[in-house]
Design an enzyme around this catalytic site. Structure first.
Site, PDB file in Angstrom:
ATOM      1  N   LYS A  20       0.858  -1.182   0.000  1.00 37.96           N
ATOM      2  CA  LYS A  20       0.000   0.000   0.000  1.00 37.96           C
ATOM      3  C   LYS A  20       0.894   1.232   0.000  1.00 37.96           C
ATOM      4  CE  LYS A  20      -3.866   2.274   2.284  1.00 37.96           C
ATOM      5  NZ  LYS A  20      -4.871   2.188   3.371  1.00 37.96           N
ATOM      6  N   ASP A  67      -1.307  10.012  -7.039  1.00 39.58           N
ATOM      7  CA  ASP A  67       0.110   9.640  -7.034  1.00 39.58           C
ATOM      8  C   ASP A  67       0.357   8.214  -6.558  1.00 39.58           C
ATOM      9  OD1 ASP A  67      -0.177   9.782  -4.245  1.00 39.58           O
ATOM     10  OD2 ASP A  67       0.727  11.769  -4.115  1.00 39.58           O
ATOM     11  N   ARG A 122       0.960  -5.379   3.710  1.00 36.98           N
ATOM     12  CA  ARG A 122      -0.081  -5.988   4.527  1.00 36.98           C
ATOM     13  C   ARG A 122      -0.390  -7.382   3.990  1.00 36.98           C
ATOM     14  NH1 ARG A 122      -4.989  -1.773   2.926  1.00 36.98           N
ATOM     15  NH2 ARG A 122      -5.222  -2.372   0.737  1.00 36.98           N
ATOM     16  N   ASP A 134     -15.942  -1.267  -1.814  1.00 40.34           N
ATOM     17  CA  ASP A 134     -14.508  -1.287  -2.087  1.00 40.34           C
ATOM     18  C   ASP A 134     -13.713  -1.635  -0.840  1.00 40.34           C
ATOM     19  OD1 ASP A 134     -12.138  -0.635  -3.809  1.00 40.34           O
ATOM     20  OD2 ASP A 134     -11.861   0.897  -2.273  1.00 40.34           O
ATOM     21  N   ASN A 135     -14.242  -1.289   0.325  1.00 36.53           N
ATOM     22  CA  ASN A 135     -13.559  -1.558   1.586  1.00 36.53           C
ATOM     23  C   ASN A 135     -14.174  -2.734   2.329  1.00 36.53           C
ATOM     24  OD1 ASN A 135     -11.697   0.564   1.304  1.00 36.53           O
ATOM     25  ND2 ASN A 135     -13.218   2.040   1.998  1.00 36.53           N
TER      26      ASN A 135
END
Length: 249
Positions: free
Chosen positions: A40, A52, A119, A184-185
Site C-alpha cells: 500500500k 500519485d 499488509r 470497495d472496503n
C-alpha cells in the site's frame, strides 16, 4: 457491462471506490494457510485515477498499529507485515489543518514523507472484483465442495452473511468505526481492511464518523446498515449464478 452501485458509494455516483494505491505482489503458503502480500503506497497503478498512488508515513503508521490492535482485540482483520520509509526523502502533498482551523474540512496542503506498508491476509478479494469460483477457492473452500455451483454460491452467501455480522459486531464491541465501509472496503472474506478514515470512540457518540465526507451513513451506529448494503451488493452480483428464480439467502 456492470452497473455502478451508488447506494453505498460515498459520493453517491458509483465512482467513489478506492484510490488505487494497493497492489498485490505475491502469495506464500505457511503451514497450510495461504497468505497474499500487498503493498500500500508503492506508487501509481492502473486504478489510481490520476492520483500519485503513494501513502504518507503518518497514515502508514496508523494502519500498522491499528490492524495489529484489532487482531489482538479479537476482530478479524488484515495484518501489517512491514513498514518502510521511502528512500531519498520522497514527499507527497496532502490536505491538512492549520492551527486556526476549527472546521471539519482541511484548509491547507502540507508535504509529508512517503512510506510503503506491506499488509497480508488470506486474500484481498473485494466485493467489487468478484470472481465466483476464485472466491470459493480462496475464502469459502468448505462450502459444499463437489456440489453444483449454484448450491455452493448459496452456501457461500449464507457464510458471508455470518462473517459480515460477526465482523461488524466486533467493531461495535470495541468501539471501532471503519469510516468508509463501502463495497470497495469490504472483503468477501469478512475481515477489517483499509485503515483510512477510521477511529475508536472515546466518548459515546452514535454518529461518530472519522471521514469528513462520510456524512452519517458510515457513522458508528450505521455500520450494520452499511454492512447490509454491502452484503446485498454481493448477493445481487451472485444472482445470475443462482438463477433468475432463486431467492436470495
Amino acid at each position: 457491462m456492470g452497473q455502478p452501485m451508488v447506494r453505498n458509494c460515498p459520493f453517491g455516483n458509483g465512482n467513489g471506490y478506492g484510490d488505487g494505491r494497493a497492489i498485490s505482489i505475491g502469495e506464500v503458503v505457511v503451514k497450510g494457510q495461504r497468505w497474499e502480500m500487498q503493498l500500500k503506497g508503492g506508487g501509481q497503478t492502473p486504478f489510481c485515477r490520476g492520483a500519485d498512488g503513494r501513502a504518507v508515513l503518518r497514515s502508514s503508521i496508523r494502519e500498522f498499529l491499528a490492524s495489529e490492535a484489532m487482531y489482538h482485540l479479537g476482530v478479524d482483520t488484515t495484518r501489517a507485515l512491514s513498514l518502510v520509509l521511502s528512500d531519498g526523502g520522497e514527499m507527497a502533498e496532502r490536505p491538512w489543518y492549520s492551527s486556526e482551523n476549527r472546521e471539519r474540512d482541511p484548509d491547507m496542503m502540507i508535504h509529508e514523507p512517503c512510506a510503503i506498508t506491506t499488509r497480508v491476509a488470506p486474500s484481498f478479494l473485494r466485493e467489487h472484483e468478484m470472481m465466483v469460483e476464485h472466491a470459493l477457492f480462496r475464502e469459502y473452500p468448505d462450502c459444499l465442495p463437489g456440489a453444483p455451483l449454484p448450491q455452493r454460491v448459496a452456501a457461500m452467501l449464507r457464510q458471508a452473511a455470518k462473517r459480515f455480522s460477526i465482523l461488524i459486531a466486533g467493531w461495535l464491541r470495541v468501539g471501532f468505526c471503519q469510516g468508509n465501509f463501502n463495497a470497495d472496503n469490504c472483503l468477501v472474506g469478512g475481515r477489517t481492511m483499509d485503515y483510512g478514515p477510521f477511529g475508536w470512540i472515546e466518548r459515546y457518540d452514535p454518529l461518530f464518523a472519522k471521514w469528513v465526507g462520510s456524512g452519517n451513513h458510515f457513522a458508528f451506529r450505521n455500520q450494520p446498515e452499511a454492512g447490509l448494503a454491502n452484503f446485498m451488493t454481493l448477493a445481487i452480483a451472485m444472482k445470475p449464478v443462482l438463477g433468475p428464480d432463486a431467492p436470495l439467502p
